[in-house]
Design a protein around this motif. Sequence first.
Motif, PDB file in Angstrom:
ATOM      1  N   ASP B  10      34.698 -37.121 -35.497  1.00 26.31           N
ATOM      2  CA  ASP B  10      33.614 -35.684 -35.598  1.00 26.31           C
ATOM      3  C   ASP B  10      35.140 -35.544 -35.936  1.00 26.31           C
ATOM      4  O   ASP B  10      34.199 -34.178 -36.796  1.00 26.31           O
ATOM      5  N   ILE B  11      35.700 -34.340 -34.731  1.00 25.76           N
ATOM      6  CA  ILE B  11      36.778 -33.618 -34.580  1.00 25.76           C
ATOM      7  C   ILE B  11      37.492 -33.855 -36.607  1.00 25.76           C
ATOM      8  O   ILE B  11      37.362 -32.590 -37.145  1.00 25.76           O
ATOM      9  N   GLU B  12      37.236 -35.361 -36.863  1.00 20.17           N
ATOM     10  CA  GLU B  12      38.561 -35.787 -37.854  1.00 20.17           C
ATOM     11  C   GLU B  12      37.830 -35.049 -39.264  1.00 20.17           C
ATOM     12  O   GLU B  12      38.583 -34.155 -40.652  1.00 20.17           O
ATOM     13  N   LEU B  13      36.398 -35.181 -39.347  1.00 16.91           N
ATOM     14  CA  LEU B  13      34.929 -34.670 -40.282  1.00 16.91           C
ATOM     15  C   LEU B  13      35.710 -33.185 -40.596  1.00 16.91           C
ATOM     16  O   LEU B  13      34.943 -32.836 -41.854  1.00 16.91           O
ATOM     17  N   VAL B  14      35.379 -32.536 -39.214  1.00 24.49           N
ATOM     18  CA  VAL B  14      35.260 -31.445 -39.025  1.00 24.49           C
ATOM     19  C   VAL B  14      36.557 -30.685 -40.047  1.00 24.49           C
ATOM     20  O   VAL B  14      36.389 -29.873 -40.307  1.00 24.49           O
ATOM     21  N   GLU B  15      37.415 -31.188 -38.928  1.00 28.05           N
ATOM     22  CA  GLU B  15      39.170 -30.604 -39.864  1.00 28.05           C
ATOM     23  C   GLU B  15      38.785 -30.682 -41.097  1.00 28.05           C
ATOM     24  O   GLU B  15      39.449 -29.826 -42.033  1.00 28.05           O
ATOM     25  N   SER B  16      38.960 -32.183 -41.709  1.00 31.16           N
ATOM     26  CA  SER B  16      38.483 -32.195 -43.517  1.00 31.16           C
ATOM     27  C   SER B  16      37.941 -31.060 -44.363  1.00 31.16           C
ATOM     28  O   SER B  16      37.799 -30.796 -44.856  1.00 31.16           O
ATOM     29  N   TYR B  17      36.608 -31.245 -43.645  1.00 28.32           N
ATOM     30  CA  TYR B  17      35.547 -30.042 -44.378  1.00 28.32           C
ATOM     31  C   TYR B  17      36.256 -28.895 -44.095  1.00 28.32           C
ATOM     32  O   TYR B  17      35.729 -28.104 -45.237  1.00 28.32           O
ATOM     33  N   LEU B  18      36.940 -28.252 -42.727  1.00 22.84           N
ATOM     34  CA  LEU B  18      37.769 -27.133 -43.132  1.00 22.84           C
ATOM     35  C   LEU B  18      38.533 -26.897 -43.799  1.00 22.84           C
ATOM     36  O   LEU B  18      38.598 -26.283 -44.173  1.00 22.84           O
ATOM     37  N   GLY B  19      39.262 -28.291 -44.169  1.00 27.53           N
ATOM     38  CA  GLY B  19      40.232 -28.283 -45.057  1.00 27.53           C
ATOM     39  C   GLY B  19      39.822 -28.274 -46.584  1.00 27.53           C
ATOM     40  O   GLY B  19      40.367 -28.473 -47.371  1.00 27.53           O
TER      41      GLY B  19
END
Lengths: 203, 184
Positions: B10-19
């Motif tokens: 989930d954290i990775e997906l959040v980071e990807s979205y913010l990227g």
Amino acid sequence: MKFDHDVIRELLPEYLKGALSEEVRKELEFHLNDCSACRDELSLLSELINIEAPDPGELFWNTLPQKVRKAVDEEKAARHPAVRKVSGLFGMNFSLRSLLYKQLPAAAVAAALFFIVITFTKKTETNNLDPLFKDPLSTALLEYDDLTEEDVPLITESSEVEELYLNEEGSSGYSYYKEVASLSPEEINGFFKELKREQVKGG
Amino acid sequence: MRLNMQMDEDIELVESYLGGSDEAMERLVMKYQKPVYAFIYRMTNNIEDAKDLTQKTFLNAVKGVKGFRRESSFKTWLYRIAANTCLNDVRSRRDETVLEESFAGNQRGALSALIEEEKSRHIKDGIDKLSERQRLAVILRVYDGLSCIETAKVMGCSEGAVKAHYHNGVQRLREILKERGYEV
């Protein structure tokens, strides 16, 4: 380990999920055998869990992510009217917003540098020219590259030139100024005719 | 172990979205849309409201994802947004006219009638009669399987308060069912 009613009731949701350790589960079931109040509560919770939320259908599930994405894009566009998503240019997707955010600072820096260079250059040129306008014959600014070392003192420092042409009477007692002043108009005309004939200029 | 892997994902997906990855955001929506919808349905007891509020929940989550500080799991954070979205909707409906309230009541009654089992219908009605906090505590603990600590994070209160709301909510449900002739 003995549990009272309150602890048992707090554990019932975990019991229904099957999330309790073997030891705790056995203890809880032992309590339930003897406690009708806790059994009733377990029965109620089981009824609650059995109530299913109606399925809104595959169309809803399949389109929800895109709907959320679209809604987010629309809200962004509404907040920044100048920013629109530009798609399909040479197969690339990019937004004007990202273009502005990424390229604008670089362009601003380049423009600032250009402005500074232009301003500095103009100022330098003016600074160089100003003294020439103020004192065009300043020996400090004029270039004498075409003169020899011997010529320069003759022109700039020669007391002989000063005596002959500017002073009424130099240290030698002779002055061109004095001699020309003593000539009659006929003699002066004759002098100029002679100069013209010999094609002598200046002086 | 599995929970930690889920949280990392989930954290990775959040980071990807913010990227800048919109696909990461869509994957998060796909992952949580069903449990969030089910939770909201149990809160509202209305399928159309649940669909609208599920979309609104994800929209609010995406808009506020920069505020996700990783102090809890993404799931707990998302449930908190879902709970607030539902409560705000319920509160805004209170301000609507009597006519509109009457229409909403009829609509809910009609939908509830679709539930075949009489007892289930009474239980659903009983949940509707719980206070907001009691309903939240019962639904999050029983349906969504959140622990007391997670439920407290979603509700923004202490663990003790969650236990009290949950206990009082279950007792209230039992009373309602007894009043309607059910022995539980």
